[in-house]
Write a protein that holds these residues in place. Structure first.
Motif, PDB file in Angstrom:
ATOM      1  N   ASN A 124       0.814  -1.212   0.000  1.00  0.00           N
ATOM      2  CA  ASN A 124       0.000   0.000   0.000  1.00  0.00           C
ATOM      3  C   ASN A 124       0.850   1.264   0.000  1.00  0.00           C
ATOM      4  O   ASN A 124       0.486   2.264  -0.624  1.00  0.00           O
ATOM      5  CB  ASN A 124      -0.966  -0.011   1.185  1.00  0.00           C
ATOM      6  N   ALA A 125       1.995   1.209   0.665  1.00  0.00           N
ATOM      7  CA  ALA A 125       2.881   2.380   0.718  1.00  0.00           C
ATOM      8  C   ALA A 125       3.470   2.700  -0.650  1.00  0.00           C
ATOM      9  O   ALA A 125       3.704   3.866  -0.974  1.00  0.00           O
ATOM     10  CB  ALA A 125       4.004   2.157   1.734  1.00  0.00           C
ATOM     11  N   THR A 163       7.516  -6.164  -6.790  1.00  0.00           N
ATOM     12  CA  THR A 163       7.343  -5.828  -8.200  1.00  0.00           C
ATOM     13  C   THR A 163       6.983  -4.347  -8.366  1.00  0.00           C
ATOM     14  O   THR A 163       7.554  -3.654  -9.211  1.00  0.00           O
ATOM     15  CB  THR A 163       6.250  -6.717  -8.838  1.00  0.00           C
ATOM     16  N   LEU A 164       6.065  -3.856  -7.546  1.00  0.00           N
ATOM     17  CA  LEU A 164       5.669  -2.446  -7.639  1.00  0.00           C
ATOM     18  C   LEU A 164       6.786  -1.520  -7.148  1.00  0.00           C
ATOM     19  O   LEU A 164       6.947  -0.410  -7.669  1.00  0.00           O
ATOM     20  CB  LEU A 164       4.365  -2.184  -6.897  1.00  0.00           C
ATOM     21  N   ASP A 208      -6.728  -1.167 -12.519  1.00  0.00           N
ATOM     22  CA  ASP A 208      -7.471  -2.352 -12.969  1.00  0.00           C
ATOM     23  C   ASP A 208      -6.663  -3.627 -12.722  1.00  0.00           C
ATOM     24  O   ASP A 208      -7.209  -4.649 -12.300  1.00  0.00           O
ATOM     25  CB  ASP A 208      -7.820  -2.226 -14.451  1.00  0.00           C
ATOM     26  N   ALA A 209      -5.362  -3.559 -13.005  1.00  0.00           N
ATOM     27  CA  ALA A 209      -4.502  -4.723 -12.774  1.00  0.00           C
ATOM     28  C   ALA A 209      -4.464  -5.077 -11.290  1.00  0.00           C
ATOM     29  O   ALA A 209      -4.509  -6.260 -10.923  1.00  0.00           O
ATOM     30  CB  ALA A 209      -3.088  -4.441 -13.289  1.00  0.00           C
ATOM     31  N   GLN A 210      -4.389  -4.060 -10.444  1.00  0.00           N
ATOM     32  CA  GLN A 210      -4.325  -4.299  -9.006  1.00  0.00           C
ATOM     33  C   GLN A 210      -5.612  -4.945  -8.502  1.00  0.00           C
ATOM     34  O   GLN A 210      -5.570  -5.873  -7.701  1.00  0.00           O
ATOM     35  CB  GLN A 210      -4.031  -2.992  -8.266  1.00  0.00           C
ATOM     36  N   ARG A 211      -6.726  -4.445  -8.976  1.00  0.00           N
ATOM     37  CA  ARG A 211      -8.010  -5.028  -8.563  1.00  0.00           C
ATOM     38  C   ARG A 211      -8.108  -6.489  -9.002  1.00  0.00           C
ATOM     39  O   ARG A 211      -8.563  -7.340  -8.243  1.00  0.00           O
ATOM     40  CB  ARG A 211      -9.167  -4.217  -9.137  1.00  0.00           C
ATOM     41  N   SER A 212      -7.679  -6.775 -10.220  1.00  0.00           N
ATOM     42  CA  SER A 212      -7.697  -8.156 -10.717  1.00  0.00           C
ATOM     43  C   SER A 212      -6.719  -9.023  -9.942  1.00  0.00           C
ATOM     44  O   SER A 212      -7.018 -10.181  -9.623  1.00  0.00           O
ATOM     45  CB  SER A 212      -7.353  -8.188 -12.207  1.00  0.00           C
TER      46      SER A 212
END
Length: 162
Positions: A81-82, A154-155, A110-114
Motif C-alpha cells: 500500500n505504501a 514488483t511495484l 485495474d490490474a491491481q483489482r484483478s
C-alpha cells in the motif's frame, strides 16, 4: 487428576499471544534492500516469518506458524500500500503531462483489482487443500504473505524504474 488434566487442556488450547512472538520485519525488509535483482529480492520473502518461528515460544506449532506468517503478510501488505499510492499518483500525473492514449494509472488500478481477486482466490484454494485440518490457516497465511510480498517488490521496482 481430572482437575489437572482440565488445566493442562485449557492451557494447551490457549492461543499464542502476540507478545509471545519474536518477530521483526526488518529481517525481510533489510534483505530486500540489500538484494540485487527481482529474483534475489524474492528470496527474502518469509525470512522474518522463519526467524519468528525459530525464535518464538511455540513458533513451530500450528498457531505459532500461522501467527508468524500472518505478521509478515500484514507487513508486506503495508509495504504494498505504501508503494501503490504514490505510484498510481505519479502515473496519473504522467497521464496528464504526456496525454497518453491509454491511462497508465487506470491500467495499474485495474490490474491491481484483478490481482487482489486472483490472490484471494489462489490462497483460498491453498487453504481448501487442507479440508478441515488445522494446517489450512498457516497455508493460507503463507500464500497471502508470498503473493503480497511478490507484488510489493514488483511495484517497488516499477516505481524505482520510473
Amino acid at each position: 487428576m481430572l482437575k489437572s488434566l482440565s488445566l493442562v487442556l485449557t492451557v494447551a488450547a490457549t492461543p499464542l499471544a502476540a507478545q509471545d512472538l519474536v518477530y521483526d520485519f526488518t529481517d525481510s525488509k533489510g534483505c530486500v534492500a540489500n538484494g540485487g535483482d527481482w529474483y534475489d529480492m524474492l528470496q527474502c520473502i518469509g525470512v522474518a516469518a522463519a526467524n519468528c518461528m525459530d525464535n518464538s515460544p511455540q513458533g513451530h506449532t500450528t498457531i505459532g506458524t500461522g501467527a508468524c506468517l500472518w505478521a509478515e503478510h500484514e507487513d508486506w501488505d503495508r509495504e504494498l500500500n505504501a508503494v501503490y499510492g504514490p505510484l498510481i499518483e505519479a502515473l496519473a500525473r504522467d497521464d496528464e503531462t504526456y496525454g497518453e492514449p491509454v491511462s497508465m494509472a487506470e491500467a495499474l488500478r485495474d490490474a491491481q483489482r484483478s490481482w487482489i481477486a486472483y490472490r484471494d482466490a489462489a490462497c483460498h484454494f491453498e487453504r481448501s487443500k487442507w479440508g478441515a485440518g488445522t494446517g489450512g490457516g498457516p497455508a493460507q497465511a503463507n500464500c497471502l504473505m508470498r503473493m503480497t510480498a511478490e507484488r510489493a517488490i514488483t511495484l517497488q521496482l516499477e516505481s524505482a524504474g520510473r
